[in-house]
Write a protein that holds these residues in place. Structure first.
Motif, short mmCIF file in Angstrom:
data_model
loop_
_atom_site.label_atom_id
_atom_site.label_comp_id
_atom_site.label_asym_id
_atom_site.label_seq_id
_atom_site.Cartn_x
_atom_site.Cartn_y
_atom_site.Cartn_z
N LEU A 1 -3.20 -2.68 0.96
CA LEU A 1 -1.71 -1.79 0.25
C LEU A 1 -1.93 -0.42 -0.69
O LEU A 1 -1.41 0.84 -0.05
CB LEU A 1 -1.17 -2.84 -0.72
N HIS A 2 -2.55 -0.06 -1.40
CA HIS A 2 -2.33 1.01 -2.42
C HIS A 2 -2.83 2.06 -1.59
O HIS A 2 -2.24 3.28 -1.33
CB HIS A 2 -3.09 0.87 -3.10
N ALA A 3 -4.30 2.05 -0.69
CA ALA A 3 -4.62 2.56 0.01
C ALA A 3 -3.69 3.08 1.66
O ALA A 3 -3.94 4.06 1.97
CB ALA A 3 -5.77 2.39 0.52
N VAL A 4 -3.05 2.30 1.41
CA VAL A 4 -1.63 3.15 2.43
C VAL A 4 -0.27 3.32 1.94
O VAL A 4 0.44 3.98 3.09
CB VAL A 4 -1.35 1.49 4.03
N GLY A 5 -0.18 3.92 1.03
CA GLY A 5 0.69 4.08 0.41
C GLY A 5 1.54 3.39 -0.70
O GLY A 5 2.49 4.09 -1.43
N TRP A 6 1.44 2.23 -0.84
CA TRP A 6 1.97 1.47 -1.79
C TRP A 6 2.01 1.79 -3.17
O TRP A 6 0.65 1.88 -3.34
CB TRP A 6 1.83 -0.35 -1.45
N LYS A 7 2.53 1.66 -3.70
CA LYS A 7 2.62 2.24 -5.18
C LYS A 7 2.41 1.12 -6.34
O LYS A 7 3.00 -0.10 -6.73
CB LYS A 7 3.85 3.18 -6.19
N VAL A 8 1.25 0.51 -6.27
CA VAL A 8 0.74 -0.53 -6.45
C VAL A 8 -0.86 -0.60 -7.04
O VAL A 8 -1.54 0.20 -6.88
CB VAL A 8 0.56 -1.96 -5.73
N ASN A 9 -0.90 -1.18 -8.31
CA ASN A 9 -2.23 -1.14 -8.78
C ASN A 9 -2.79 -2.55 -8.34
O ASN A 9 -2.40 -3.53 -9.35
CB ASN A 9 -2.36 -0.96 -10.49
N PRO A 10 -4.04 -2.45 -7.73
CA PRO A 10 -5.30 -3.59 -7.35
C PRO A 10 -5.25 -4.18 -8.40
O PRO A 10 -5.22 -5.86 -8.62
CB PRO A 10 -6.36 -3.18 -6.78
N GLU A 11 -5.36 -3.50 -9.90
CA GLU A 11 -5.92 -4.82 -10.68
C GLU A 11 -5.27 -5.23 -11.73
O GLU A 11 -5.55 -6.47 -11.93
CB GLU A 11 -6.71 -3.96 -11.95
#
Length: 436
Positions: free
Chosen positions: A394-404
């Motif tokens: 989701l972060h790669a597609v532009g969502w502003k989320v921190n995977p960790e």
């Protein structure tokens, strides 16, 4: 049968039972008389054949034969009378001739019976006896004189005797089988009536038969005595071994079972013979009492002689029978004790086994719980990793989320979901087990 009174109908056996008191009535005899008596042991087939053989004798002399189911029969032929009785184990034939020669035993009654018919009698002779009723004058009998002269009629053997039936007669015998194969009874008539004579002869012959039948058990008792002692010693050895701490209960139980089978076999094989011996001895005592003996000075009475010789043998038979019964009870008691010990040992082993199984199940439960805990951690790890991968995508597609951060925050929720799931699975398993 018509009756004078309106009473209920008769029982089918009423008249047979009523008339039983008249069955086997003594023969009416004219004195003086000679008699011969035979008691024959017969098999079942021979008992059936003897009625036919008796019918042949009746046919020869034109006399009505006994009925097919008759067990006693009396008839008068040309020169003799016959009385036949069939008992449980034996049959008896009594032959009477109503005259007496100078010597009471030189011409027995049996000589009047057709030889060819006698030669075809079935069975085995267990008793054979001659008897003769004479007057005192016939043999110059004097009670006050020396009774030793009577020994001449008994091959010079010592005689026993007494006055009987209220002093109406004197009876003498030596209780021996003579060279002709017959024992002898000499009856001196002091005032016998015809019915008394028949009853007296019948009682004397029955005493002779029943005392021999009672003794049939004696050789068996002597033969069984060593086996009885052996079984007794074997039981002692087994019970003594039971007290030792290192015994093999299973082996001892097998030995006891084998011993019990042997003892029960001895008892069942010989119970009838020992019971019959006791019954026959009681009949002998009863018949001796019926004689109403009065002592003649100088000689033993018949009752004294029989009691002294017969009672020890019968007591031996009763002792062996009683000891076997007691031995059977002791073997049974020992078997019960040993089975209780074996059952107790098995129960203790089962309890130990159940305790071991319970401990093993408890350990398995602990291991299962530990595995479940490890599994929850592993599942949480993989589920959190998947969540992290999704967050990275989701972060790669532009969502502003921190995977960790997403992966770390998801861990408690994943643990709660897995715990709830495992708890539901436990409930489903428990409910399924309870229904079964």
């Amino acid at each position: 049968m018509t009756t004078l009174f309106p009473i209920p109908e008769n029982h089918p056996q009423r008249f047979v039972l009523h008339n039983e008191v008249h069955a086997r009535a003594p023969v009416v005899l004219n004195l003086p008389v000679r008699a011969s008596h035979l008691a024959l042991l017969l098999s079942s087939d021979e008992k059936m054949q003897e009625r036919q053989h008796l019918a042949k004798l009746c046919e020869r002399f034109g006399v009505t034969p006994p009925e097919k189911d008759a067990d006693h029969f009396s008839a008068t032929f040309n020169s003799f009378q016959i009385r036949w009785e069939q008992h449980g184990e034996f049959s008896t034939y009594s032959f009477y001739v109503q005259d007496t020669p100078r010597d009471p035993f030189t011409d027995p009654a049996l000589k009047k019976v057709p030889v060819d018919w006698m030669s075809q009698l079935r069975g085995q002779v267990i008793v054979a006896a001659h008897a003769s009723i004479v007057s005192a004058a016939d043999i110059d009998y004097d009670e006050s004189a020396d009774l030793g002269t009577l020994s001449a009629y008994f091959a010079d053997n010592p005689v026993v005797g007494s006055k009987v039936t209220g002093g109406a007669a004197s009876v003498f015998t030596d209780f021996r089988v003579h060279v002709d194969g017959f024992s002898r009874f000499l009856i001196i008539n002091h005032g016998l009536r015809t019915a008394q004579a028949g009853r007296l002869l019948q009682r004397l012959f029955e005493i002779e038969v029943y005392r021999v039948m009672a003794l049939l058990a004696f050789p068996i008792a002597r033969k069984l005595y060593p086996a009885l002692n052996k079984s007794d010693r074997q039981l002692y050895t087994i019970t003594n071994a039971m007290t030792l701490p290192d015994n093999n209960d299973g082996k001892l139980l097998d030995e006891l079972t084998t011993l019990a089978a042997e003892v029960e076999n001895y008892i069942s094989s010989n119970h009838f013979r020992f019971a019959a011996a006791s019954a026959y001895y009681q009949l002998v005592e009863q018949r001796v009492n019926d004689l109403r003996e009065v002592r003649i000075q100088g000689i033993q009475t018949l009752g004294e002689f029989i009691k002294r010789r017969l009672e020890p043998a019968v007591n031996t038979c009763e002792s062996v029978s009683r000891r076997f019964t007691q031995l059977s009870e002791r073997v049974s008691n020992a078997s019960q004790l040993l089975r209780t010990r074996v059952d107790s040992l098995i129960e203790r082993q089962n309890q130990a086994l159940l305790s071991s199984m319970a401990l093993r199940a408890k350990m398995q439960l602990r291991m299962q719980q530990m595995v479940e805990g490890i599994s929850m951690v592993a599942i949480t790890y993989y589920a959190a990793s998947l969540t992290g991968k999704i967050a990275e995508a989701l972060h790669a597609v532009g969502w502003k989320v921190n995977p960790e951060i997403v992966e770390g925050v998801s861990i408690p929720f994943i643990l709660i979901i897995i715990a709830i799931g495992i708890k539901r699975i436990h409930k489903i398993i428990a409910s399924t087990t309870d229904h079964h």
